[in-house]
Design an enzyme around this catalytic site. Structure first.
Site, PDB file in Angstrom:
ATOM      1  N   GLU A 168       0.829  -0.888   0.177  1.00 14.93           N
ATOM      2  CA  GLU A 168      -0.101  -0.193   0.303  1.00 14.93           C
ATOM      3  C   GLU A 168       0.741   1.111  -0.246  1.00 14.93           C
ATOM      4  O   GLU A 168       1.746   0.888   0.757  1.00 14.93           O
ATOM      5  CB  GLU A 168      -0.680  -0.193   1.234  1.00 14.93           C
ATOM      6  CG  GLU A 168      -2.322  -1.387   1.234  1.00 14.93           C
ATOM      7  CD  GLU A 168      -2.411  -1.614   2.648  1.00 14.93           C
ATOM      8  OE1 GLU A 168      -1.645  -0.623   4.041  1.00 14.93           O
ATOM      9  OE2 GLU A 168      -3.059  -2.228   2.914  1.00 14.93           O
ATOM     10  N   HIS A 181      -0.911  -0.088  16.382  1.00 17.75           N
ATOM     11  CA  HIS A 181       0.310   0.586  14.963  1.00 17.75           C
ATOM     12  C   HIS A 181       1.123   0.241  16.357  1.00 17.75           C
ATOM     13  O   HIS A 181       1.987   0.999  15.415  1.00 17.75           O
ATOM     14  CB  HIS A 181      -0.197   2.043  14.459  1.00 17.75           C
ATOM     15  CG  HIS A 181      -1.358   2.039  14.149  1.00 17.75           C
ATOM     16  ND1 HIS A 181      -3.051   1.699  14.406  1.00 17.75           N
ATOM     17  CD2 HIS A 181      -0.887   1.645  12.978  1.00 17.75           C
ATOM     18  CE1 HIS A 181      -3.846   2.097  13.530  1.00 17.75           C
ATOM     19  NE2 HIS A 181      -2.067   1.778  11.950  1.00 17.75           N
ATOM     20  N   PHE A 238       1.830  -1.689   8.506  1.00 25.59           N
ATOM     21  CA  PHE A 238       1.958  -1.779   9.668  1.00 25.59           C
ATOM     22  C   PHE A 238       1.855  -3.843  10.479  1.00 25.59           C
ATOM     23  O   PHE A 238       1.246  -4.294   9.999  1.00 25.59           O
ATOM     24  CB  PHE A 238       1.053  -1.286  10.551  1.00 25.59           C
ATOM     25  CG  PHE A 238       1.091   0.451  11.086  1.00 25.59           C
ATOM     26  CD1 PHE A 238       2.049   0.872  12.294  1.00 25.59           C
ATOM     27  CD2 PHE A 238       1.305   1.340  10.010  1.00 25.59           C
ATOM     28  CE1 PHE A 238       1.702   2.547  12.715  1.00 25.59           C
ATOM     29  CE2 PHE A 238       1.146   2.845  10.309  1.00 25.59           C
ATOM     30  CZ  PHE A 238       1.977   2.806  10.872  1.00 25.59           C
ATOM     31  N   SER A 268      -6.452  -3.964   1.111  1.00 29.71           N
ATOM     32  CA  SER A 268      -6.554  -5.286   1.391  1.00 29.71           C
ATOM     33  C   SER A 268      -5.591  -6.128   1.407  1.00 29.71           C
ATOM     34  O   SER A 268      -5.161  -6.836   0.836  1.00 29.71           O
ATOM     35  CB  SER A 268      -6.706  -5.542   0.163  1.00 29.71           C
ATOM     36  OG  SER A 268      -7.918  -4.786  -0.373  1.00 29.71           O
ATOM     37  N   GLU A 269      -4.966  -5.986   2.903  1.00 31.06           N
ATOM     38  CA  GLU A 269      -3.549  -7.084   3.482  1.00 31.06           C
ATOM     39  C   GLU A 269      -3.883  -8.616   3.039  1.00 31.06           C
ATOM     40  O   GLU A 269      -3.117  -9.273   2.650  1.00 31.06           O
ATOM     41  CB  GLU A 269      -3.579  -6.945   4.824  1.00 31.06           C
ATOM     42  CG  GLU A 269      -2.534  -5.378   5.258  1.00 31.06           C
ATOM     43  CD  GLU A 269      -3.842  -3.985   5.519  1.00 31.06           C
ATOM     44  OE1 GLU A 269      -5.030  -4.679   5.511  1.00 31.06           O
ATOM     45  OE2 GLU A 269      -3.536  -2.953   5.086  1.00 31.06           O
ATOM     46  N   ASP A 295       0.883  -4.552  13.044  1.00 26.71           N
ATOM     47  CA  ASP A 295      -0.410  -4.808  13.310  1.00 26.71           C
ATOM     48  C   ASP A 295      -1.375  -6.000  12.534  1.00 26.71           C
ATOM     49  O   ASP A 295      -2.172  -6.650  12.880  1.00 26.71           O
ATOM     50  CB  ASP A 295      -0.827  -3.657  13.890  1.00 26.71           C
ATOM     51  CG  ASP A 295       0.322  -2.966  14.696  1.00 26.71           C
ATOM     52  OD1 ASP A 295      -0.368  -3.022  16.304  1.00 26.71           O
ATOM     53  OD2 ASP A 295       1.303  -2.611  14.616  1.00 26.71           O
TER      54      ASP A 295
END
Lengths: 388, 338, 295
Positions: free
Chosen positions: B33, B133, B87, B63-64, B89
């Site tokens: 991203e 985060h 990240f 859209s991980e 997370d």
């Protein structure tokens, strides 16, 4: 005379302590050993004794935290004596306490039961080091006072579990790096483990005839090639000593050992730390002795022998070269064992017997008479059952 | 690829590693991203890539999960994708794609199917990003068969490790970078600390000692973002005459215990440090493996140090009070030696 | 089995494929009942026309197929390897995946399946990205059921596939049920329209009519192969057998009615009886021989 009392170090983790309350009034007459105040760290609360006879003048206020070593009170023979020159410029306890010892010195002193406060007083202005503490223990330097043992409760109860001579323990490159020959098979696993459990050796690599293993990691150790690679590895300084672990072909084992030695390659012993070795034991090189072995007083071991676990070589027994012992063999006292012999598992040998060269002794055999060279001793069940 | 020896920060090293990997092999693609120049990724690790390799750098929707699946598909069809998760997370969104897809393809079809993909992500706190985060959640990805989790410290040549993972691995790699390390220069030694010569192999465990001769009093084991804390403690301890070895594995799962155990065998006292929260942690695995390997040879049980098991507040004091600190480590060393 | 001489894509060839799938899956249910299979089996009995029609429209030298938990038919249509499939589901080392993957995890050449619903959508899109990058001209075809369309992964995948105009075709096999739950209880709106807002071309077809499926698949694959972007082939059908073995709670008359409209009945009506009987006979012998050899 004016005595300055300082905040004591109660444990190594904390540089300061809370002065909870004064137990005597300002200017009160105190006797050495009388409890004068209470201090608290996160771990404990301690009452502090007067360090001299005289009149006590608190310097640190109750309820405040003080650095270890900071003045907390003065005890004066004469209440009228000035003491300001002993304190910080503004008359309050010095903010940055002077460093009186390193943490290591403190820890070692506790372990040895040495009163570091007393040592520090004898060396005003110096930062005590571990060496000072050790010197105080041996009592050599003239200026160090006799080490006064502290109260038992102050001595750390945790002691080293082993009495291993630490000087022999290495760091990093000081390990003896052992090359395991024939190690990719089962014997390799126990030998690698034995090496890792010692504090002075580490596995350098494995030599194996199976080309499929080359470049692989076996038992956490890289397989470096077949035996033709050994001279080059030695020349490159990749290992400090070698050990042969295969036992299926005794002649090959012996031949390889002799050729490595003749090429100047150093052979070493790999001995599991659980092996118990008693006094006056003599041993050659190239021996692997796995877990729970026992070598009794004056036992003699030659070269290039492999002992699986739980082998007992009793006192004054002699073992030649290039033998392979299965698990659990026992040679009773004053036994003489030749060379090139294969023992199965649980072979027992009665005292004073002699086993000649190149014999094969089957598992479970108990030898009650000497065995001439080149003999195969078959196992025979001696279980006889009779009604009681 | 020849190792990059130019002095650089952890961030620059990673950026150079990516550039070198993409230059060396046309099959390498980069997706994530906001990775296009001039933005160049949220942490600038991908800066310059899209300018230099416009056809092979793909900026993706948010859209991980899907971009992780995308990487699996590309890898199955002969490419070598590198995916950036902005990240660490957000790795939670990739979990199904990693556990039930990426690592399964390689093994569940009876023959080894190559799935050369690298998922890289910035992890950890100390930047005030707050509860969602700032976490270090890689422990949830350790112990997955078929997944290699790599987290270099700033003592490692981080970019070379990343390059090696991209070029050489045939199964999925999760590459954990620590945000707190990005601005730090790669560490090669200091007045008080020396870095032991690296064994061969990019992934080799690195050892930093605060003594030249003698033996360690204690061993500190950790990876990634806790490395600077451990080195600071080692410097403080040098002044207190306490010898410590800081052992820094790069591959944190599966774990090679041998180089760690060798150092601990000398000291007989070990502390494992991590930035993730305490409990069911990486240190538990290290401690268990050390006890298995060195049973009876330790003076004290292996001590685990981790962040407090609670959320990470945004406020400076709140975050500092939650995450493991150099003071925590230093105090624990004294306790272990006392 | 002897190679069919019928031209690929003809109804006769598709009948041969459907008959093989039906015979293999019927045998699998029988073997399951005898305790010869590991785990469970999801059969697609009644859905054979979709596998036969779609796969006949593909270029098997280069196109890629991503299948799901109900993928025996897709696999057999792709390579006809009944022996490898049956041995695999029996957990044997001579199975196509050496008994590791089993029914839901099959791989041969460009065929891949995984039993996790929805998860293969992004993977298929990634494969399409790979094929586009390599300029292979291949398209990637994913099979999924109506129930799986409730998984969010599809919509992330649709977005990327359409955004990047990737050669990706999703074939939806709408059999009306998600395991035991009828569609009306778990899907809102119109399933066939799901991909339309992404600008993806959708074609709807009667999934029990092999010729119609084939024709639509050819049209859609040509469209996708031309670089125009992804497509969805939406096929309505009915699963005649249970979701897996022995867990059917559907209305008996509904199932009986479906047996009158199923793909093989429909194909037989258009083909000479002798041809159909001969094919049935041949596949029955072929499958029986395989199972005897594996016994």
């Amino acid at each position: 005379m004016i005595h300055v009392m300082r905040m004591p170090g109660v444990n190594a983790n904390e540089d300061s302590a809370m002065l909870v309350r004064w137990l005597v009034d300002e200017g009160a007459a105190v006797k050495k050993g009388q409890l004068v105040c209470e201090i608290e760290t996160t771990k404990s609360a301690v009452e502090i004794e007067a360090e001299a006879d005289g009149f006590l003048v608190p310097i640190a206020a109750a309820g405040a935290s003080q650095q270890v070593g900071a003045p907390i009170a003065v005890i004066k023979a004469n209440l009228a004596d000035a003491h300001d020159h002993l304190l910080g410029a503004d008359g309050s306890p010095a903010k940055e306490a002077e460093k009186r010892w390193t943490k290591k010195a403190f820890i070692v002193a506790r372990r040895l039961g040495i009163d570091i406060e007393a040592l520090a007083k004898a060396k005003p202005g110096a930062t005590l080091t571990e060496a000072d503490v050790l010197a105080a223990q041996s009592g050599s330097p003239a200026e160090a006072p006799a080490a006064a043992p502290v109260k038992p409760a102050a001595v750390c109860p945790v002691q080293r579990q082993t009495a291993a001579p630490r000087a022999y323990l290495g760091v990093g490159q000081h390990f003896e790096r052992v090359l395991l020959i024939g190690g990719a098979s089962g014997a390799g696993a126990i030998a690698v483990e034995a090496i890792l459990r010692t504090s002075h050796q580490k596995p350098a690599g494995i030599i194996d005839t199976n080309p499929k293993t080359h470049g692989q990691i076996v038992h956490g150790v890289p397989v470096l090639g077949d035996r033709t690679a050994i001279p080059e590895l030695w020349a490159e300084g990749r290992f400090d000593g070698a050990i042969i672990l295969f036992t299926d072909d005794i002649d090959d084992r012996a031949e390889l050992f002799n050729s490595l030695v003749s090429e100047g390659i150093r052979m070493t012993n790999v001995i599991d730390p659980s092996v118990s070795i008693r006094t006056d034991v003599k041993m050659g090189v190239g021996n692997a002795i796995m877990s729970n072995g026992f070598l009794a007083h004056s036992a003699e071991i030659g070269n290039n022998n492999f002992f699986a676990s739980h082998n007992v070589i009793e006192h004054h027994s002699k073992v030649g070269d290039h033998n392979a012992f299965g698990p659990g063999c026992t040679a009773c006292g004053r036994v003489t064992i030749g060379s090139y012999i294969r023992f199965g598992m649980h072979v027992g040998i009665e005292p004073y017997l002699t086993i000649g060269d190149r014999c094969i002794i089957a598992s479970g055999t108990t030898l009650t008479r000497s065995v001439p060279a080149n003999t195969i001793v078959k196992a025979r069940s001696t279980n006889e059952f009779r009604q009681r | 690829m020849t190792p990059d020896t130019t002095p650089s920060t952890y961030l620059q090293s990673l950026n150079r590693g990516l550039h070198a990997a993409m230059a060396a092999d046309e099959a390498v693609h980069f997706a994530g991203e906001d990775v296009l120049d001039p933005y160049g990724g949220a942490f600038k690790v991908s800066a310059g890539l899209s300018t230099r390799f416009p056809d092979r750098v793909h900026t993706t929707p948010i859209s991980e999960g899907a971009i992780t699946g995308l990487a699996s598909g590309m890898a199955l069809r002969g490419l070598k994708p590198v995916v950036e998760i902005m990240f660490g997370d957000f790795l939670t969104l990739t979990f199904d794609q990693i556990l039930n897809h990426a690592v399964k393809f390689g093994a569940m079809y009876g023959t080894e199917v190559p799935v050369p993909m690298v998922i890289r992500t910035p992890m950890g706190g100390r930047r005030g990003y707050g509860p969602t985060h700032s976490q270090s959640i890689e422990k949830h990805f350790c112990g997955i068969p078929g997944l290699k989790v790599i987290s270099p410290s700033h003592v490692h040549a981080a970019g070379d490790l990343l390059g090696a993972a991209i070029a050489s691995e045939t199964q999925p790699v999760l590459f954990i970078e620590y945000k707190s390390l990005y601005p730090l220069p790669l560490f090669t030694g200091s007045e008080l600390l020396n870095v032991a010569p690296a064994p061969t192999g990019s992934y080799a465990t690195r050892i930093v000692r605060n003594f030249e001769t003698g033996e360690p009093d204690a061993v500190l084991i950790g990876y990634g973002g806790v490395a600077p804390l451990m080195l600071e403690v080692a410097e403080r301890l040098a002044e207190e005459e306490i010898n410590v070895s800081v052992v820094l594995p790069a591959v944190i799962s599966p774990l090679d215990i041998a180089p760690i155990a060798q150092e601990v065998a000398c000291a007989r006292r070990a502390l494992v440090v991590e930035e993730g929260v305490a409990g069911f942690d990486w240190g538990a695995e290290v401690a268990a493996r050390l006890h298995e390997t060195l049973f009876g040879k330790l003076d004290r049980p292996v001590r685990r140090l981790a962040s407090k098991p609670q959320i990470i507040p945004t406020s400076k004091d709140g975050e500092a009070g939650t995450l493991i600190s150099a003071d925590d480590i230093e105090a624990a060393v004294y306790e272990e030696l006392a | 089995m002897q190679k069919a001489l019928t031209p690929r894509g003809s109804l006769r060839a598709m009948y041969e494929t459907m008959a093989l799938i039906r015979a293999v899956e019927t045998s699998l249910l029988d073997l399951f009942g005898k305790g010869k299979l590991r785990g469970t089996v999801h059969t697609g009995i009644g859905q054979e026309a979709i596998a036969a029609g779609v796969v006949a429209a593909l270029d098997l030298d280069r196109d890629v197929i991503c299948s799901n938990h109900r993928g025996h038919g897709h696999y057999l249509a792709y390579c006809g390897d009944a022996k490898g499939l049956i041995a695999e589901i029996m957990g044997r080392p001579d199975g196509v995946c050496k008994g590791v993957g089993g029914s839901q995890h099959l791989h041969k050449k460009n065929f891949y399946s995984n039993g996790i619903l929805g998860g293969m959508a992004p993977v298929s899109v990634g494969m399409a990205m790979g094929e586009k990058t390599k300029r292979s001209g291949a398209i990637v075809v994913q099979f999924a059921g109506d129930g799986a369309l409730a998984e969010g992964a599809f919509y992330e995948a649709f977005n990327m596939a359409a955004l990047w105009k990737l050669p990706y075709m999703l074939v939806v096999e709408d059999n009306g049920y998600a395991q035991s739950t009828p569609k009306a209880l778990e899907q809102s709106g119109t399933l066939a329209d799901r991909a339309k807002p992404f600008g993806i071309r959708v074609m709807e077809v009667d999934g029990n009519d092999a010729e119609a499926v084939h024709e639509a698949a050819e049209t859609l694959s040509d469209h996708i192969r031309s670089g125009a972007g992804p497509g969805v082939l939406y096929c309505s059908t009915y699963r005649l057998a249970p979701h897996s073995k022995g867990d059917d709670i559907r209305d008996k008359t509904e199932i009986a009615d479906a047996w009158t409209r199923e793909p093989i009945v429909r194909a037989r009506a258009k083909l000479p009886l002798e041809f159909c009987d001969a094919v049935d006979q041949a596949v029955a012998t072929h499958v029986r021989d395989i199972i005897e050899a594996l016994a």
